[in-house]
Design an enzyme around this catalytic site. Structure first.
Site, PDB file in Angstrom:
ATOM      1  CG  HIS A 121       4.655   0.806   4.835  1.00  0.00           C
ATOM      2  ND1 HIS A 121       4.044   1.391   4.031  1.00  0.00           N
ATOM      3  CD2 HIS A 121       5.082   1.608   5.763  1.00  0.00           C
ATOM      4  CE1 HIS A 121       4.215   2.742   4.049  1.00  0.00           C
ATOM      5  NE2 HIS A 121       4.750   3.154   5.080  1.00  0.00           N
ATOM      6  CB  CYS A 163       1.908  -2.565  -0.681  1.00  0.00           C
ATOM      7  SG  CYS A 163       1.319  -1.069  -1.160  1.00  0.00           S
TER       8      CYS A 163
END
EC number: 3.4.22.56
Length: 277
Positions: A121, A163
């Protein structure tokens, strides 16, 4: 989660003088500089793959289903390019920093290059250990020319599948179809880095629970096709095109359905990079 939906990799000096080096040749003259990196050292180099799938409950971050497919694909791809591949799974932020510090202190003098892939992430400027964020700049600084001397002047590639924010790209319709005589040369400490991000700044990065992330799928496919034919930046351009044109998100949530993605390459490389010699 195994319904083949696509997921995203986000968390839920005032005075100065210039110095002229008199008598030096222009960098464009080609007299002192080779045009491509020396890749015929005894070893191609290390490829570190950090694969974070499961996160501490306190972070509130979901498991990254499909990431093991990416890790396996990357391992196969870089082993085929003769890299020494080391896979590391579910590392905390402290373990990531310790790993980077340790690897940077190894003797890379017989290695042509260095590759680090991070699957996790992320947000703008950070990636996540299993227990919290890691500043990407701090992580890569271990390999600067003034810290990791045995990689000075050699390509250092950081490939980031994560991301970089929460923006969504809806898409738009288109109607258009180092040599011995260089030993004393001074180079910037930030030179010879390349950052291959899975997405543009501020945007989500997409991952399929069955097939892995769009970016890593495309990167591995293009490396397998072109690593022995093309220069690396040309390969990455093909990766960009593949991600941009061949993928679109599928989600039961209309907000996340039919979205697009474009990778982002930040290069401080000073020569052309070929994986063959």
């Amino acid at each position: 989660m195994d319904n083949n939906e696509t997921s995203v990799d986000s968390k839920s000096i005032n005075n100065f003088e210039t110095k002229t080096i008199h008598g030096s040749k222009s960098m464009d003259s080609g007299i002192y500089l080779d045009s491509s990196y020396k890749m015929d050292y005894p070893e191609m180099g290390l490829c570190i793959i950090i694969n974070n799938k499961n996160f501490h409950k306190s972070t509130g971050m979901s498991a990254r289903n499909g990431t093991d497919v990416d890790a396996a694909n990357l391992r196969e791809t870089f082993m085929a390019l003769k890299y020494e591949v080391r896979n590391k799974n579910d590392l905390t932020r402290e373990e990531i920093m310790e790993l980077m510090d340790s690897v940077s202190k190894e003797d890379h003098s017989k290695r042509s290059s260095f590759v680090c892939v991070i699957l996790s992430h992320g947000d703008e400027g950070v990636i996540f250990g299993t227990n919290g964020p890691v500043d990407l700049k701090k992580l890569t600084s271990f390999f600067r020319g003034d810290y990791c001397r045995s990689l000075t002047g050699k390509p250092k590639l950081f490939i980031i599948q994560a991301c970089r924010g929460t923006e969504l790209d809806c898409g738009i319709e288109t109607d258009s179809g180092t040599d011995d005589d260089m030993a004393c040369q001074k180079i910037p400490v930030e030179a010879d880095f390349l950052y291959a991000y899975s997405t543009a700044p501020g945007y989500y990065s997409w991952r399929n629970s069955r097939d892995g992330s769009w970016f890593i799928q495309s990167l591995c496919a293009m490396l397998k096709l072109y690593a022995h034919k093309l220069e690396f930046m040309h390969i990455l351009t093909r990766v960009n095109r593949k991600v941009a044109t061949e993928f679109e998100s599928f989600s039961l949530d209309a907000t996340f359905h039919a979205k697009k993605q474009i990778p982002c390459i930040v290069s401080m490389l000073t020569k052309e990079l070929y994986f063959y010699h």
